[in-house]
Enzyme design. Structure first.
Site, short mmCIF file in Angstrom:
data_model
loop_
_atom_site.label_atom_id
_atom_site.label_comp_id
_atom_site.label_asym_id
_atom_site.label_seq_id
_atom_site.Cartn_x
_atom_site.Cartn_y
_atom_site.Cartn_z
N ASN A 119 -2.43 45.36 -92.40
CA ASN A 119 -2.41 45.11 -90.95
C ASN A 119 -1.88 46.31 -90.21
O ASN A 119 -1.21 47.18 -90.79
CB ASN A 119 -1.46 43.95 -90.60
N ASP A 125 0.93 46.53 -87.25
CA ASP A 125 1.94 45.67 -86.61
C ASP A 125 2.26 46.20 -85.22
O ASP A 125 2.59 47.39 -85.06
CB ASP A 125 3.24 45.67 -87.43
N GLY A 145 17.38 36.00 -98.52
CA GLY A 145 17.82 36.75 -97.33
C GLY A 145 19.14 37.45 -97.59
O GLY A 145 19.31 38.16 -98.59
N ASP A 160 8.52 42.11 -98.70
CA ASP A 160 7.50 43.01 -99.27
C ASP A 160 8.15 44.14 -100.06
O ASP A 160 7.65 44.55 -101.11
CB ASP A 160 6.63 43.61 -98.15
P1 ATP Z 1 10.41 38.77 -94.74
O1 ATP Z 1 9.40 37.65 -94.63
O2 ATP Z 1 11.30 38.92 -93.54
O3 ATP Z 1 9.82 40.05 -95.21
P2 ATP Z 1 11.41 37.16 -96.90
O4 ATP Z 1 11.71 35.90 -96.16
O5 ATP Z 1 10.21 37.22 -97.74
O6 ATP Z 1 11.42 38.38 -95.89
P3 ATP Z 1 14.17 37.38 -97.60
O7 ATP Z 1 14.64 36.40 -98.59
O8 ATP Z 1 14.55 37.16 -96.17
O9 ATP Z 1 12.61 37.58 -97.82
O10 ATP Z 1 14.72 38.84 -97.97
C1 ATP Z 1 14.23 39.59 -99.06
C2 ATP Z 1 15.34 40.47 -99.57
O11 ATP Z 1 15.77 41.34 -98.50
C3 ATP Z 1 16.59 39.74 -100.02
O12 ATP Z 1 16.47 39.29 -101.35
C4 ATP Z 1 17.64 40.83 -99.84
O13 ATP Z 1 17.60 41.72 -100.94
C5 ATP Z 1 17.15 41.60 -98.61
N1 ATP Z 1 17.82 41.11 -97.39
C6 ATP Z 1 17.31 40.30 -96.44
N2 ATP Z 1 18.23 40.03 -95.48
C7 ATP Z 1 19.35 40.72 -95.83
C8 ATP Z 1 20.66 40.88 -95.27
N3 ATP Z 1 21.02 40.24 -94.14
N4 ATP Z 1 21.55 41.66 -95.92
C9 ATP Z 1 21.22 42.28 -97.08
N5 ATP Z 1 20.02 42.18 -97.67
C10 ATP Z 1 19.09 41.41 -97.06
O1 RIB Z 2 5.91 40.70 -94.38
C1 RIB Z 2 5.80 41.42 -93.20
C2 RIB Z 2 4.36 41.56 -92.79
O2 RIB Z 2 3.81 40.28 -92.52
C3 RIB Z 2 4.15 42.35 -91.52
O3 RIB Z 2 4.01 43.74 -91.76
C4 RIB Z 2 2.93 41.71 -90.89
O4 RIB Z 2 1.80 42.55 -90.90
C5 RIB Z 2 2.69 40.42 -91.67
O5 RIB Z 2 1.60 40.52 -92.49
#
Ligand code: ATP
Ligand code: RIB
Length: 312
Positions: free
Chosen positions: A13, A15, A228, A259
């Protein structure tokens, strides 16, 4: 002989990101200072994370035959990603994500799938046929056509290549693929939703979130759940869950944190690391990534990840 290739199958994508004090509610307008354009898409982002972590990476997906698609491919190549597996399709636009990021780094994302929805299963199969003999890991995410997701997981399983399936978002086709035993990498919400989708709920068990045990039982393979700011947890058949702490981080934008985790995880698995060691490196890299606005801006290179892991 060169190291095994990481093959990423997923979305590409552009963004468009607005930073605002808070996220809008339904029917509400919020006004931010400006708009930034960043490379995005869960597949493309993970491919960049894996390449920066030192892997040789081939990306399979699709963009439209438009300026946006050409720019997206140029950006990926500049980051060392081989885009030979990306189809350039007439008559569909390159995927676009509209993203709002608030003052706490929380985001809201709407994706116009465009070419991602047109990735063909046959294209995936054909590209994998040539690369699987030298692949160390196939990473698949679900923002592309369901048949393409299935083709990737099935081909990796048939070839005996380790497969990581990031069920983001949770879509019905994932349920049909669990029997192939992919390593699942949901966040805690996706973990619960996926377990509910396959009618296999399980309660939280210590550090393992709801649904994780049930998914392990369905796949017979480990599940690595991202949590997170609480890091991640690895749940494996027949053993205690293994928590993996994050690094301390100043959060500006968590877009692409998952990602980063997935791309680095695939890179380290392809390099031969055990799963828990690979998750440790992936968790550290993802923590480093959240300090900058833009999915890829804060993604670290191998040296920065190694330095962070070596810091007591
Ligand atoms: P997104 O969809 O925002 O890309 P996600 O929901 O797939 O993320 P998360 O579990 O939010 O994944 O985060 C992935 C990783 O990022 C976590 O396992 C951690 O290593 C890092 N991370 C995310 N938030 C934090 C934070 N507040 N402090 C430190 N590390 C973080
Ligand atoms: O995981 C983050 C991504 O989700 C963004 O870069 C956006 O393009 C969506 O696909």
């Amino acid at each position: 002989m060169s190291a095994p290739v990481v093959v990423v199958v997923g979305a590409i994508n552009v963004d468009l990101v607005v930073a605002a004090a808070r996220l809008p509610g339904p029917g509400e307008t919020v006004v931010g200072g400006g708009v930034q354009r960043h490379g995005g898409g869960k597949g493309a982002n993970a491919a960049v994370a894996a390449a920066r972590a030192g892997a040789e990476v081939l990306l399979i997906g699709a963009v439209g035959a438009d300026d946006t698609g050409a720019a997206a491919l140029a950006e990926l190549r500049a980051d060392g990603v081989d885009t030979a597996g990306v189809a350039v399709l007439d008559g569909v636009p390159t995927g676009v994500a509209l993203i709002v990021v608030d003052d706490h780094g929380e985001n809201q994302i709407a994706v116009g799938a465009g070419a991602n929805a047109a990735v063909e299963a046959e294209h995936v199969r054909e590209t994998l046929r040539t690369v699987l003999p030298r692949a160390g890991c196939v990473l698949v995410s679900t923002e592309i056509a369901a048949a393409a997701v299935a083709a990737a997981v099935e081909a990796a399983a048939a070839a005996g290549v380790r497969c990581v399936l990031n069920p983001a978002p949770v879509v019905p086709v994932v349920a049909q693929l669990l029997g192939h035993g992919p390593v699942l990498t949901p966040n805690s919400t996706e973990c619960r939703h996926l377990a509910a989708l396959v009618d296999a709920d399980s309660p939280a068990e210590g550090v393992a979130p709801p649904g994780a045990r049930a998914l392990v039982a369905r796949t017979g393979a480990p599940v690595a759940v991202t949590l997170g700011g609480d890091g991640a947890v690895v749940v494996v058949p027949g053993a205690d869950p293994c928590p993996v702490p994050p690094l301390p981080a100043t959060v500006r934008d968590t877009t692409g944190a998952g990602d980063t985790f997935n791309g680095v995880l695939a890179a380290r698995m392809a390099a031969g690391d055990g799963l828990v060691a690979a998750v440790r490196t992936a968790t550290a890299a993802a923590s480093l990534s959240v300090g900058h606005v833009g999915a890829r801006t804060g993604m670290p290179h191998a040296a920065a990840i190694a330095a962070a892991l070596a810091t007591p």
